[in-house]
Scaffold this motif. Sequence first.
Motif: not given
Length: 536
Positions: A420-437
């Motif tokens: 996104k280019k209009n982000r209000k924060t400088k954090d990054i969300l990490f999601i590990d969805a590798s085991n759900d399938f």
Amino acid sequence: MEKLNTAKDITSQLWAMANELRGNMDASEFRNYILGFMFYRYLSEHQEQYLLNQKVVEPAAGQSLNDAYRSEAVGDDLKDYQEDISKALGYAIDPEYTWDSIRDKVNNDEIRPSDYQEMFDAFNRNAAINPNASSDFREVFADVNLGNTRLGASTTARAKALNGVVKLIDQFDYNDASGHDIIGDVYEYLIAEFAGNSGKKAGEFYTPHEVSVVLSRLATLGAAESGQFTVYDPTMGSGSLLLTVQNELKNGHQRGRVKFHGQELNTTTYNLARMNLMMHGVDYQNMDLRNADTLEGDWPDGEVNGVDHPRSFDAVVANPPYSANWDNNDNKMKDPRFKGYKKLAPKSKADYAFVLHGLYHLNATGRMAIVLPHGVLFRGAAEGMIRQAIIENNYLDAVIGMPASLFYSTSIPTVILVFKKNRKTKDILFIDASNDFEKGKKQNRLREQDIEKIISTYQARKNVDKYAHVASLDEIKENDYNLNIPRYVDTFEEEAPIDIADVKRQISDIDQQLAEVEMQFAAMESELVETEQNDK
């Protein structure tokens, strides 16, 4: 549900019959005949509806529309009909070559081997009548190779094989119980079937539907419920991902709601995309598709006469070829897509070139979701510098690790990056969805609950034990801008502590049981009496 079930039923029957019809021809090669003729039928019937609804042709009592069209559009009047139809639809099919006319010739054994070539030649001539639509229909049937010797050793044999395709396509009514046209859904399911039988080549034209749903939901979150929504796929394949964006967008199927833009290098795949979108009811005025190299020459728009004029979009979605080769000569550093990032993507790994191209065309309020190999998260050198620049520009919003073996073309686990280019924060969300399938024989697949878990976690943007972590910019810097997911999401499961005393008791019990069994065996052995050989 009725619509989907009906489409799946028709697809299953079509697929089984097509497999018998193709004989020894490879499924990926036979694909062009089945899908091409299905599209031709669609265009012809679409034209028929126009002629009927707009009363361009008015059949007499007991006369079919096709017969009325054949009797009226003749001589000098034919040109008037061609111009009228082309102005409205972007193409025109002459009376002699409508689907009904071709089908009747086949059923009455009146078809000539040359009729099919003349049919497509006439279509191409008429496709040039409307200059605003000529690029949308020009050579759309170029991959239906009428001279392919694998189709038949002689002209007559090839014509006979094509007659079989016509009969196969014609025998199905592409409507559900409510009368809704489902030919587009059948076409989409067939593309998936052909992908499943094309091995690594499938990656060139098809993104598994469940992955497309994740990308589309991520890209359309927060979109307005009305007004035109623009979407761009720079490596569009058969266009399935673009159509999924429409499905996931609120009110996406309202006429004119979505404006589609896409580019594809492979000409055959580009033709599939044009057919796919139109068969799902997308007007040619609402699609702008191009057959070209996305990285070699910027499109749409971009730099014109030295002035930067990029067209930007509400959503950019992509599943580009992973770690592809590209021409990263030094002149590319002057390209406005790449020049602000210190380095070019390596010659043998174009992944970040696709990322920067997409970012360049993303508008200030939109989202981009792109599938890439895990290496983009941690590889160093030029890629490390580009990654750092993207993070410092505060464009990267989320990193989502996906399960392995989701794709036909590779078994490696992949990652979805959201920008996104209009982000209000400088954090990054990490999601590990590798085991759900859900595990499958050839490919794994995401279930609806797996998709929902990813999207709801992305929206909530909170830490979830062993699944998600919101990393601060300081954390990212401490890791030297390395984004490898295990650095941020700890999925380690500790083993239960071992009770040594209990283990000793279990061993003691086993020893006691063994001693008892040995005593019983010794007692039984002592009671045995040896039998002489001559005893009766």
